[in-house]
Scaffold this motif. Structure first.
Motif, PDB file in Angstrom:
ATOM      1  N   ILE A   1       0.870  -1.182   0.000  1.00 27.02           N
ATOM      2  CA  ILE A   1       0.000   0.000   0.000  1.00 27.02           C
ATOM      3  C   ILE A   1       0.902   1.225   0.000  1.00 27.02           C
ATOM      4  O   ILE A   1       1.552   1.539   1.003  1.00 27.02           O
ATOM      5  CB  ILE A   1      -0.931   0.033   1.222  1.00 27.02           C
ATOM      6  CG1 ILE A   1      -1.713  -1.276   1.350  1.00 27.02           C
ATOM      7  CG2 ILE A   1      -1.898   1.206   1.111  1.00 27.02           C
ATOM      8  CD1 ILE A   1      -2.508  -1.375   2.640  1.00 27.02           C
ATOM      9  N   GLY A   2       0.970   1.911  -1.135  1.00 28.70           N
ATOM     10  CA  GLY A   2       1.833   3.074  -1.271  1.00 28.70           C
ATOM     11  C   GLY A   2       1.071   4.372  -1.078  1.00 28.70           C
ATOM     12  O   GLY A   2      -0.144   4.434  -1.280  1.00 28.70           O
ATOM     13  N   TRP A   3       1.790   5.410  -0.684  1.00 27.44           N
ATOM     14  CA  TRP A   3       1.217   6.738  -0.446  1.00 27.44           C
ATOM     15  C   TRP A   3       1.693   7.650  -1.558  1.00 27.44           C
ATOM     16  O   TRP A   3       2.897   7.917  -1.697  1.00 27.44           O
ATOM     17  CB  TRP A   3       1.678   7.233   0.923  1.00 27.44           C
ATOM     18  CG  TRP A   3       1.197   8.588   1.335  1.00 27.44           C
ATOM     19  CD1 TRP A   3       0.215   9.338   0.757  1.00 27.44           C
ATOM     20  CD2 TRP A   3       1.695   9.363   2.430  1.00 27.44           C
ATOM     21  NE1 TRP A   3       0.054  10.531   1.425  1.00 27.44           N
ATOM     22  CE2 TRP A   3       0.948  10.571   2.459  1.00 27.44           C
ATOM     23  CE3 TRP A   3       2.680   9.151   3.395  1.00 27.44           C
ATOM     24  CZ2 TRP A   3       1.186  11.565   3.400  1.00 27.44           C
ATOM     25  CZ3 TRP A   3       2.915  10.137   4.341  1.00 27.44           C
ATOM     26  CH2 TRP A   3       2.162  11.326   4.338  1.00 27.44           C
ATOM     27  N   VAL A   4       0.756   8.154  -2.368  1.00 31.03           N
ATOM     28  CA  VAL A   4       1.105   8.898  -3.574  1.00 31.03           C
ATOM     29  C   VAL A   4       2.053  10.052  -3.283  1.00 31.03           C
ATOM     30  O   VAL A   4       3.105  10.187  -3.915  1.00 31.03           O
ATOM     31  CB  VAL A   4      -0.164   9.434  -4.273  1.00 31.03           C
ATOM     32  CG1 VAL A   4       0.219  10.317  -5.460  1.00 31.03           C
ATOM     33  CG2 VAL A   4      -1.045   8.288  -4.745  1.00 31.03           C
ATOM     34  N   THR A   5       1.707  10.919  -2.351  1.00 30.42           N
ATOM     35  CA  THR A   5       2.501  12.124  -2.113  1.00 30.42           C
ATOM     36  C   THR A   5       3.466  11.986  -0.944  1.00 30.42           C
ATOM     37  O   THR A   5       4.179  12.940  -0.626  1.00 30.42           O
ATOM     38  CB  THR A   5       1.585  13.332  -1.855  1.00 30.42           C
ATOM     39  OG1 THR A   5       0.724  13.046  -0.739  1.00 30.42           O
ATOM     40  CG2 THR A   5       0.733  13.644  -3.071  1.00 30.42           C
ATOM     41  N   GLY A   6       3.529  10.812  -0.319  1.00 34.16           N
ATOM     42  CA  GLY A   6       4.387  10.645   0.846  1.00 34.16           C
ATOM     43  C   GLY A   6       5.565   9.722   0.647  1.00 34.16           C
ATOM     44  O   GLY A   6       6.627   9.932   1.246  1.00 34.16           O
ATOM     45  N   ASN A   7       5.417   8.700  -0.189  1.00 35.17           N
ATOM     46  CA  ASN A   7       6.506   7.749  -0.428  1.00 35.17           C
ATOM     47  C   ASN A   7       7.345   8.183  -1.627  1.00 35.17           C
ATOM     48  O   ASN A   7       6.815   8.796  -2.559  1.00 35.17           O
ATOM     49  CB  ASN A   7       5.951   6.354  -0.705  1.00 35.17           C
ATOM     50  CG  ASN A   7       5.204   5.747   0.466  1.00 35.17           C
ATOM     51  OD1 ASN A   7       4.219   5.039   0.272  1.00 35.17           O
ATOM     52  ND2 ASN A   7       5.642   6.016   1.683  1.00 35.17           N
ATOM     53  N   PRO A   8       8.638   7.865  -1.620  1.00 32.52           N
ATOM     54  CA  PRO A   8       9.483   8.198  -2.771  1.00 32.52           C
ATOM     55  C   PRO A   8       9.017   7.433  -4.009  1.00 32.52           C
ATOM     56  O   PRO A   8       8.970   6.196  -4.011  1.00 32.52           O
ATOM     57  CB  PRO A   8      10.878   7.739  -2.336  1.00 32.52           C
ATOM     58  CG  PRO A   8      10.816   7.639  -0.841  1.00 32.52           C
ATOM     59  CD  PRO A   8       9.405   7.242  -0.527  1.00 32.52           C
ATOM     60  N   ALA A   9       8.677   8.158  -5.062  1.00 37.72           N
ATOM     61  CA  ALA A   9       8.139   7.529  -6.276  1.00 37.72           C
ATOM     62  C   ALA A   9       9.116   6.520  -6.860  1.00 37.72           C
ATOM     63  O   ALA A   9       8.722   5.438  -7.303  1.00 37.72           O
ATOM     64  CB  ALA A   9       7.797   8.596  -7.303  1.00 37.72           C
ATOM     65  N   GLU A  10      10.411   6.859  -6.829  1.00 39.98           N
ATOM     66  CA  GLU A  10      11.385   5.961  -7.449  1.00 39.98           C
ATOM     67  C   GLU A  10      11.483   4.633  -6.712  1.00 39.98           C
ATOM     68  O   GLU A  10      11.727   3.583  -7.321  1.00 39.98           O
ATOM     69  CB  GLU A  10      12.763   6.626  -7.528  1.00 39.98           C
ATOM     70  CG  GLU A  10      13.476   6.876  -6.189  1.00 39.98           C
ATOM     71  CD  GLU A  10      13.011   8.125  -5.467  1.00 39.98           C
ATOM     72  OE1 GLU A  10      13.623   8.450  -4.425  1.00 39.98           O
ATOM     73  OE2 GLU A  10      12.059   8.770  -5.934  1.00 39.98           O
ATOM     74  N   GLN A  11      11.265   4.647  -5.391  1.00 38.16           N
ATOM     75  CA  GLN A  11      11.321   3.410  -4.633  1.00 38.16           C
ATOM     76  C   GLN A  11      10.093   2.538  -4.898  1.00 38.16           C
ATOM     77  O   GLN A  11      10.202   1.315  -5.020  1.00 38.16           O
ATOM     78  CB  GLN A  11      11.463   3.705  -3.142  1.00 38.16           C
ATOM     79  CG  GLN A  11      12.820   4.289  -2.772  1.00 38.16           C
ATOM     80  CD  GLN A  11      13.090   4.202  -1.283  1.00 38.16           C
ATOM     81  OE1 GLN A  11      12.334   4.741  -0.476  1.00 38.16           O
ATOM     82  NE2 GLN A  11      14.170   3.518  -0.918  1.00 38.16           N
ATOM     83  N   LEU A  12       8.925   3.157  -5.005  1.00 39.55           N
ATOM     84  CA  LEU A  12       7.731   2.376  -5.334  1.00 39.55           C
ATOM     85  C   LEU A  12       7.824   1.821  -6.753  1.00 39.55           C
ATOM     86  O   LEU A  12       7.394   0.684  -7.019  1.00 39.55           O
ATOM     87  CB  LEU A  12       6.481   3.230  -5.168  1.00 39.55           C
ATOM     88  CG  LEU A  12       6.161   3.703  -3.752  1.00 39.55           C
ATOM     89  CD1 LEU A  12       4.788   4.371  -3.707  1.00 39.55           C
ATOM     90  CD2 LEU A  12       6.210   2.561  -2.752  1.00 39.55           C
ATOM     91  N   GLU A  13       8.366   2.606  -7.660  1.00 38.76           N
ATOM     92  CA  GLU A  13       8.548   2.122  -9.031  1.00 38.76           C
ATOM     93  C   GLU A  13       9.511   0.952  -9.061  1.00 38.76           C
ATOM     94  O   GLU A  13       9.346   0.010  -9.854  1.00 38.76           O
ATOM     95  CB  GLU A  13       9.049   3.260  -9.915  1.00 38.76           C
ATOM     96  CG  GLU A  13       8.004   4.333 -10.169  1.00 38.76           C
ATOM     97  CD  GLU A  13       8.582   5.598 -10.754  1.00 38.76           C
ATOM     98  OE1 GLU A  13       9.814   5.629 -11.006  1.00 38.76           O
ATOM     99  OE2 GLU A  13       7.821   6.570 -10.946  1.00 38.76           O
ATOM    100  N   ARG A  14      10.513   0.972  -8.202  1.00 35.45           N
ATOM    101  CA  ARG A  14      11.455  -0.144  -8.112  1.00 35.45           C
ATOM    102  C   ARG A  14      10.742  -1.413  -7.659  1.00 35.45           C
ATOM    103  O   ARG A  14      10.973  -2.497  -8.194  1.00 35.45           O
ATOM    104  CB  ARG A  14      12.573   0.218  -7.131  1.00 35.45           C
ATOM    105  CG  ARG A  14      13.557  -0.897  -6.816  1.00 35.45           C
ATOM    106  CD  ARG A  14      14.315  -1.341  -8.032  1.00 35.45           C
ATOM    107  NE  ARG A  14      15.313  -2.355  -7.700  1.00 35.45           N
ATOM    108  CZ  ARG A  14      15.831  -3.207  -8.584  1.00 35.45           C
ATOM    109  NH1 ARG A  14      15.448  -3.155  -9.858  1.00 35.45           N
ATOM    110  NH2 ARG A  14      16.731  -4.084  -8.207  1.00 35.45           N
TER     111      ARG A  14
END
Length: 292
Positions: free
Chosen positions: A96-109
């Motif tokens: 469960i990712g947080w759009v504006t809180g988690n680093p986008a590059e890490q979720l993309e990884r």
């Protein structure tokens, strides 16, 4: 032969029948109910528990402190910097990712490694309920999740109805101190203020969480100042405003503390925070009437 040709397609559809559209408008599907969930914000952890899936959460981030059972969940860094090695070792089947809180590059990884990442960003009361229902669908805990979501809808509507005719009160909500930050009317906190009959003095600003200077606050001269602080019982931010006795909120002693976790997380506990805000604005109205 034609029937045999359709069997692989039918089997694939049967495997991928647990689907929901996330905050990035992407359809995310699981082949089977999630049994190992990584919740990458304190709010996501609360929402997973609200959905009846708390026992499936195997990874959380710093400050995931509610409900108390969440304190036992292994940490995988902070929402702003994830420990991907630790997260991967816990083998979640839903992130469960947080759009504006988690680093986008890490979720993309994580997505590149084949993990199912469901992005959330509830911005209003209805979206909080909808997110609970979506997570319950993924975890196959629909009965519990739908009941929690409906209770939240019902009780927020009842609170709004009780304050529908309340006299307006001008309000400043402080979300941070350095830099000084507030929220606009599109933010869920702004919606709470409106529900309670308040008028957000910076509600028309464009940014969701705009930065200000003290001169802007002094010029707005709100009747009420609401603030949290660094922690659940830190009232230092309110103490600062007492340096300005000419402020209406100070002169009328309308400086009110709201525990941050009750209002700054878009979870069912927002109902408790909203009830507190409504009570505080009612106190401000009573003080106004007492001066007449």
């Amino acid at each position: 032969m034609a029937g045999l040709a359709l069997l692989p397609l039918a089997a694939a559809q049967a495997r991928a029948d647990i689907c929901a559209v996330d905050a990035l408008d992407r359809e995310v599907c699981l082949e089977r109910p999630a049994s190992r969930i990584a919740a990458l914000s304190p709010g996501a952890t609360e929402l997973a528990f609200a959905a009846g899936a708390g026992d499936r959460v195997v990874a959380a981030v710093e400050y995931s402190d509610y409900p108390p059972e969440a304190l036992k969940i292994p940490r995988v860094g902070s929402h702003g910097r994830l420990d991907l090695e630790r997260l991967l070792a816990l083998t979640p089947d839903l992130v469960i990712g947080w759009v504006t809180g988690n680093p986008a590059e890490q979720l993309e990884r994580l997505e590149a490694l084949g993990m199912a990442v469901f992005y959330i960003e509830p911005r209003n009361f209805d979206e909080i309920s909808a997110t609970i229902e979506q997570l319950a669908r993924f975890a196959d805990t629909r009965e519990a999740g739908e009941a929690e979501a409906e209770q939240f809808r019902r009780e927020m509507a009842a609170l709004a109805e009780r304050h529908a005719q309340a006299e307006p009160v001008s309000v400043f909500y402080q979300v941070w101190d350095q830099p000084l930050m507030t929220i606009n009317d599109r933010h869920w906190i702004g919606q709470v203020i409106a529900l309670c009959g308040g008028t957000n003095v910076f509600g028309e600003l464009e940014r969701l969480a705009p930065r200000l200077d003290e001169e802007a606050l002094l010029a707005a001269n709100p009747e009420v100042i609401l603030a949290g602080g660094r922690g659940e019982d830190n009232r230092d931010w309110l103490a600062h405003w007492r340096e300005y006795p000419s402020l209406t909120a100070v002169a009328q002693d309308n400086l009110f503390f709201v525990p941050p976790s009750l209002i700054q997380r878009p979870t069912p506990r927002l109902l408790e925070g909203a009830s507190m805000v409504c009570e505080q604005l009612d106190r401000a109205r009573a003080r106004r009437e007492g001066e007449q």
